[in-house]
Design an enzyme around this catalytic site. Structure first.
Site, mmCIF file in Angstrom:
data_model
loop_
_atom_site.group_PDB
_atom_site.id
_atom_site.type_symbol
_atom_site.label_atom_id
_atom_site.label_comp_id
_atom_site.label_asym_id
_atom_site.label_seq_id
_atom_site.Cartn_x
_atom_site.Cartn_y
_atom_site.Cartn_z
ATOM 1 C CB VAL A 1 -9.449 -11.223 72.497
ATOM 2 C CG1 VAL A 1 -9.630 -11.930 71.163
ATOM 3 C CG2 VAL A 1 -7.987 -11.284 72.928
ATOM 4 C CB CYS A 2 -14.652 -9.947 73.615
ATOM 5 S SG CYS A 2 -14.528 -11.661 74.174
ATOM 6 C CB THR A 3 -13.030 -4.867 73.094
ATOM 7 O OG1 THR A 3 -13.650 -5.056 74.376
ATOM 8 C CG2 THR A 3 -13.203 -3.432 72.638
ATOM 9 C CG LEU B 1 -17.865 -8.358 69.654
ATOM 10 C CD1 LEU B 1 -18.724 -8.263 70.898
ATOM 11 C CD2 LEU B 1 -18.526 -9.241 68.629
#
Length: 154
Positions: free
Chosen positions: A45-47, A50
């Site tokens: 999810v962070c990938t 960002l």
């Protein structure tokens, strides 16, 4: 998600080159700073979050906003993450968890890991005031970046 007018705490964090970057330095570049707190580099999810910001950086540039991603990962990890995802903005390491704590986004228990940042976004104006914030309790959700863009156009 809410608007407020609190003064953002002063801070200095390590970037992916091992250099200190302060909030004041970020504020001197553009009219606003968008701080994106994220739990962990290389997580799915962070990938996604960002990389979405990376792909839309022209929008933030046109709105005169400086972007900085912040996590509790070491700056070594963030450097590898930035290179792997070809991110075109600052990533800052809050390894000692001080800024996450000051802004109330430190998750006490994240899948058994103590002291990981919650997913959150803060928009800080040139006077150092937080003009928008969104702190997500569910790290699987993404902040409303359309709302952030709306705030930046005001």
């Amino acid at each position: 998600m809410h608007k407020n007018n609190l003064k953002a705490p002063a801070f200095s964090l390590t970037d992916t080159n091992g250099e200190q970057v302060s909030l004041d330095q970020l504020l001197n570049k553009k009219k606003c700073v968008v701080l994106l707190f994220f739990p962990l580099a290389f997580s799915s999810v962070c990938t996604k979050e960002l990389c979405s910001v990376r792909d839309n950086l022209k929008i933030y540039n046109s709105l005169n906003a400086e972007i900085a991603g912040i996590s509790v990962d070491s700056f070594f990890t963030l450097k590898a993450f930035k290179e792997a995802q070809n991110l075109n903005y600052n990533l800052l390491s809050d390894f000692n968890k001080e800024v996450s704590e000051k802004l109330g986004v430190l998750n006490k228990d994240y899948y058994g890991m103590k002291g990981v940042s919650k997913r959150a976004v803060f928009v800080i104006n040139r006077e150092g005031r937080i003009i928008y914030s969104e702190i997500l309790e569910d790290a699987g959700k993404l902040p409303d970046m359309y709302k952030v863009q709306e705030v930046l156009t005001d």
